[in-house]
Design an enzyme around this catalytic site. Structure first.
Site, PDB file in Angstrom:
ATOM      1  CB  THR A   1      -9.857   1.817   6.840  1.00 29.36           C
ATOM      2  OG1 THR A   1      -9.441   2.572   5.701  1.00 29.36           O
ATOM      3  CG2 THR A   1     -11.215   1.202   6.563  1.00 29.36           C
TER       4      THR A   1
ATOM      5  CD  GLU B   1      -7.289  -6.242   2.725  1.00 27.66           C
ATOM      6  OE1 GLU B   1      -7.268  -6.262   1.475  1.00 27.66           O
ATOM      7  OE2 GLU B   1      -6.663  -5.416   3.411  1.00 27.66           O
TER       8      GLU B   1
ATOM      9  CG  ASN C   1      -1.845   1.115   1.318  1.00 25.83           C
ATOM     10  OD1 ASN C   1      -1.452   2.246   1.067  1.00 25.83           O
ATOM     11  ND2 ASN C   1      -3.081   0.852   1.675  1.00 25.83           N
TER      12      ASN C   1
ATOM     13  CG  HIS D   1      -8.275   4.175   0.685  1.00 22.97           C
ATOM     14  ND1 HIS D   1      -8.532   4.063   2.028  1.00 22.97           N
ATOM     15  CD2 HIS D   1      -9.463   4.526   0.116  1.00 22.97           C
ATOM     16  CE1 HIS D   1      -9.811   4.326   2.266  1.00 22.97           C
ATOM     17  NE2 HIS D   1     -10.389   4.621   1.122  1.00 22.97           N
TER      18      HIS D   1
ATOM     19  NE  ARG E   1      -7.972  11.414   5.141  1.00 19.75           N
ATOM     20  CZ  ARG E   1      -8.508  10.817   6.218  1.00 19.75           C
ATOM     21  NH1 ARG E   1      -7.773  10.000   6.935  1.00 19.75           N
ATOM     22  NH2 ARG E   1      -9.749  11.042   6.570  1.00 19.75           N
ATOM     23  CG  HIS E   2      -3.698   8.963   1.486  1.00 25.22           C
ATOM     24  ND1 HIS E   2      -4.517   8.267   0.650  1.00 25.22           N
ATOM     25  CD2 HIS E   2      -3.970   8.516   2.743  1.00 25.22           C
ATOM     26  CE1 HIS E   2      -5.249   7.428   1.360  1.00 25.22           C
ATOM     27  NE2 HIS E   2      -4.963   7.568   2.637  1.00 25.22           N
TER      28      HIS E   2
ATOM     29  NE  ARG F   1       8.106  21.315   3.382  1.00 20.28           N
ATOM     30  CZ  ARG F   1       9.427  21.485   3.335  1.00 20.28           C
ATOM     31  NH1 ARG F   1      10.072  21.396   2.211  1.00 20.28           N
ATOM     32  NH2 ARG F   1      10.093  21.743   4.444  1.00 20.28           N
TER      33      ARG F   1
ATOM     34  CD  GLU G   1      -7.066  -0.144   0.838  1.00 15.49           C
ATOM     35  OE1 GLU G   1      -7.300   0.893   1.468  1.00 15.49           O
ATOM     36  OE2 GLU G   1      -6.212  -0.953   1.174  1.00 15.49           O
TER      37      GLU G   1
ATOM     38  CG  HIS H   1      -5.811  -1.492   8.899  1.00 14.60           C
ATOM     39  ND1 HIS H   1      -5.378  -0.834  10.028  1.00 14.60           N
ATOM     40  CD2 HIS H   1      -6.347  -0.543   8.101  1.00 14.60           C
ATOM     41  CE1 HIS H   1      -5.660   0.441   9.934  1.00 14.60           C
ATOM     42  NE2 HIS H   1      -6.240   0.666   8.769  1.00 14.60           N
TER      43      HIS H   1
ATOM     44  NE  ARG I   1      -9.712   8.474   3.819  1.00 14.81           N
ATOM     45  CZ  ARG I   1      -9.963   7.624   4.824  1.00 14.81           C
ATOM     46  NH1 ARG I   1      -9.162   6.613   5.052  1.00 14.81           N
ATOM     47  NH2 ARG I   1     -11.007   7.811   5.592  1.00 14.81           N
TER      48      ARG I   1
ATOM     49  N   GLY J   1       1.122  -1.439   4.342  1.00 13.30           N
ATOM     50  CA  GLY J   1       1.615  -0.140   3.898  1.00 13.30           C
ATOM     51  C   GLY J   1       2.328   0.677   4.948  1.00 13.30           C
ATOM     52  CG  HIS J   2       1.439   3.586   8.829  1.00 14.58           C
ATOM     53  ND1 HIS J   2       1.975   3.308  10.059  1.00 14.58           N
ATOM     54  CD2 HIS J   2       1.427   4.935   8.721  1.00 14.58           C
ATOM     55  CE1 HIS J   2       2.264   4.438  10.665  1.00 14.58           C
ATOM     56  NE2 HIS J   2       1.939   5.439   9.875  1.00 14.58           N
TER      57      HIS J   2
ATOM     58  CG  ASP K   1      -3.114   4.581   0.630  1.00 14.89           C
ATOM     59  OD1 ASP K   1      -3.114   4.406  -0.600  1.00 14.89           O
ATOM     60  OD2 ASP K   1      -4.007   4.161   1.388  1.00 14.89           O
ATOM     61  CG  HIS K   2       0.561   6.139   4.793  1.00 12.53           C
ATOM     62  ND1 HIS K   2      -0.372   7.128   5.000  1.00 12.53           N
ATOM     63  CD2 HIS K   2      -0.016   4.987   5.201  1.00 12.53           C
ATOM     64  CE1 HIS K   2      -1.458   6.593   5.537  1.00 12.53           C
ATOM     65  NE2 HIS K   2      -1.275   5.298   5.654  1.00 12.53           N
TER      66      HIS K   2
HETATM   67  N1  PXP Z   1      -6.056  -3.072   3.798  1.00 10.94           N
HETATM   68  C1  PXP Z   1      -6.984  -2.091   3.858  1.00 10.94           C
HETATM   69  C2  PXP Z   1      -8.361  -2.396   3.401  1.00 10.94           C
HETATM   70  C3  PXP Z   1      -6.642  -0.796   4.292  1.00 10.94           C
HETATM   71  O1  PXP Z   1      -7.576   0.166   4.345  1.00 10.94           O
HETATM   72  C4  PXP Z   1      -5.295  -0.535   4.634  1.00 10.94           C
HETATM   73  C5  PXP Z   1      -4.905   0.855   5.036  1.00 10.94           C
HETATM   74  O2  PXP Z   1      -5.135   1.742   4.001  1.00 10.94           O
HETATM   75  C6  PXP Z   1      -4.378  -1.579   4.548  1.00 10.94           C
HETATM   76  C7  PXP Z   1      -4.787  -2.841   4.149  1.00 10.94           C
HETATM   77  C8  PXP Z   1      -2.948  -1.384   4.895  1.00 10.94           C
HETATM   78  O3  PXP Z   1      -2.844  -1.035   6.246  1.00 10.94           O
HETATM   79  P1  PXP Z   1      -1.493  -0.467   6.799  1.00 10.94           P
HETATM   80  O4  PXP Z   1      -1.185   0.773   6.030  1.00 10.94           O
HETATM   81  O5  PXP Z   1      -1.795  -0.200   8.253  1.00 10.94           O
HETATM   82  O6  PXP Z   1      -0.446  -1.525   6.614  1.00 10.94           O
END
Ligand code: PXP
Length: 245
Positions: free
Chosen positions: A103, A153, A9, A45, A51-52, A20, A72, A192, A47, A214-215, A11-12
Site C-alpha cells: 500500500t 491510521e 500483520n 489485508h 495475492r496473500h 509454494r 484491511e 507501515h 486484497r 508486519g513485514h 499477510d506475509h
Molecule cells: N497498516 C496498513 C494500513 C498496511 O497496509 C500495512 C501493510 O499491509 C501495515 C500497516 C503494515 O505494514 P508493514 O507490513 O510494512 O509493517
C-alpha cells in the site's frame, strides 16, 4: 503514558505460503502466537487480487485467532459484504492498486468523501470500528473527521523510507498530524514499514494508540523466531512510551 496497542500483520506469512501453494506456513499459526508474544490484535489485508491473504484465511482468523481482527480492505461493495458477514473488530480502509507491491500511499479521503462516507456508515452500523489509512496530511484528517470515521491510521512509510534530516522532517509531519487528528476527536493509529530502528520515535507520540506492524517482523522471524521478534518490538514500544528508547 498509556500502553500502546500492537497489531501484528500476518499477510506475509501468507505470501510465503502462496509462493509454494499448499498450507504452510499458516497465518493462523502466527496469529495464535501473537498474544503470548505481547501483541494485542491481528491485522490482515484481504486484497482484491488475493495475492496473500485469502477468504478462507480471514474466516479462520476471525473465528479462531482469539484476538481482535483488524481487516484491511478497499472500500468496495465486495469487501463491505465480506466484512458485514465476518464482523471483525475493525476495518482499515486502504487504497488498492493492482500494480503496487504494497500500500504505497494513504487514501485520498478529501477526494473520495462521497464514496467513503456510506462505507464508513455501513460498517459502523454493524458495530465495526472503521479506520482510514491516510498520509500525515491535515487535509486528509479533516476529511476523515467529516466522513465520521472514528479512527485514522497514519501512513509511516515515507518516514521509514527517509534518512537523516528528511526522516526528522517526516517524523515532525507525523507528530503534527497525530496532534491534529486527536484535536478532531479521531483515535490515532500508525503503521507501515516500521522496524526496530524506526518504531520508538512513533511509539513516543502521545496521541498514537496503536501500531500495526508486519513485514519486518515476519522477516525477523526467519532469523530470531516469530515470538522473540514480536517481543522485541513490544519492548521497544514500551520503552519509548515510558520515555526511554
Ligand atoms: N497498516 C496498513 C494500513 C498496511 O497496509 C500495512 C501493510 O499491509 C501495515 C500497516 C503494515 O505494514 P508493514 O507490513 O510494512 O509493517
Amino acid at each position: 503514558m498509556d500502553r500502546l496497542r500492537l497489531g501484528i500483520n500476518v499477510d506475509h506469512v501468507a505470501t510465503l505460503r502462496n509462493a509454494r501453494g499448499g498450507a504452510n506456513p499458516d497465518p493462523l499459526r502466527a496469529a495464535l502466537l501473537v498474544a503470548e508474544a505481547g501483541g494485542d490484535g491481528i491485522t490482515a489485508h484481504l486484497r482484491e487480487d488475493r495475492r496473500h491473504i485469502t477468504d478462507r484465511d480471514v474466516e479462520r482468523l476471525a473465528a479462531e485467532a482469539g484476538l481482535p481482527l483488524n481487516l484491511e480492505m478497499a472500500a468496495t461493495a465486495e469487501m463491505v459484504g465480506i466484512a458485514s458477514r465476518l464482523r471483525p473488530h475493525a476495518c482499515c480502509l486502504v487504497p488498492e492498486h493492482r500494480a503496487e507491491r504494497t500500500t504505497e500511499s494513504g487514501l485520498d479521503v478529501a477526494r473520495l468523501m462521497d464514496e467513503l462516507a456510506p462505507v464508513v456508515g455501513a460498517l459502523g452500523e454493524r458495530g465495526i470500528r472503521v479506520s482510514l489509512f491516510v498520509d500525515p496530511d491535515p487535509r486528509q484528517l479533516d476529511a476523515a473527521a467529516r466522513v465520521k470515521a472514528p479512527v485514522v491510521e497514519l501512513h509511516t512509510g515515507t518516514y521509514c523510507g527517509a534518512e537523516g534530516e528528511a526522516r526528522a522532517r517526516e517524523l515532525a509531519r507525523l507528530e503534527a498530524a497525530a496532534r491534529h487528528a486527536a484535536g478532531l476527536g479521531l483515535e490515532v493509529h500508525a503503521g507501515h514499514g516500521l522496524d526496530y530502528a524506526t518504531v520508538a520515535a512513533v511509539a513516543a507520540l502521545p496521541p498514537v494508540r496503536e501500531l500495526n506492524i508486519g513485514h519486518f517482523l515476519i522477516g525477523e522471524a526467519i532469523f530470531e523466531g516469530f515470538v522473540p521478534a514480536v517481543r522485541e518490538m513490544r519492548r521497544l514500544m514500551d520503552g519509548a512510551r515510558r520515555g526511554g528508547a
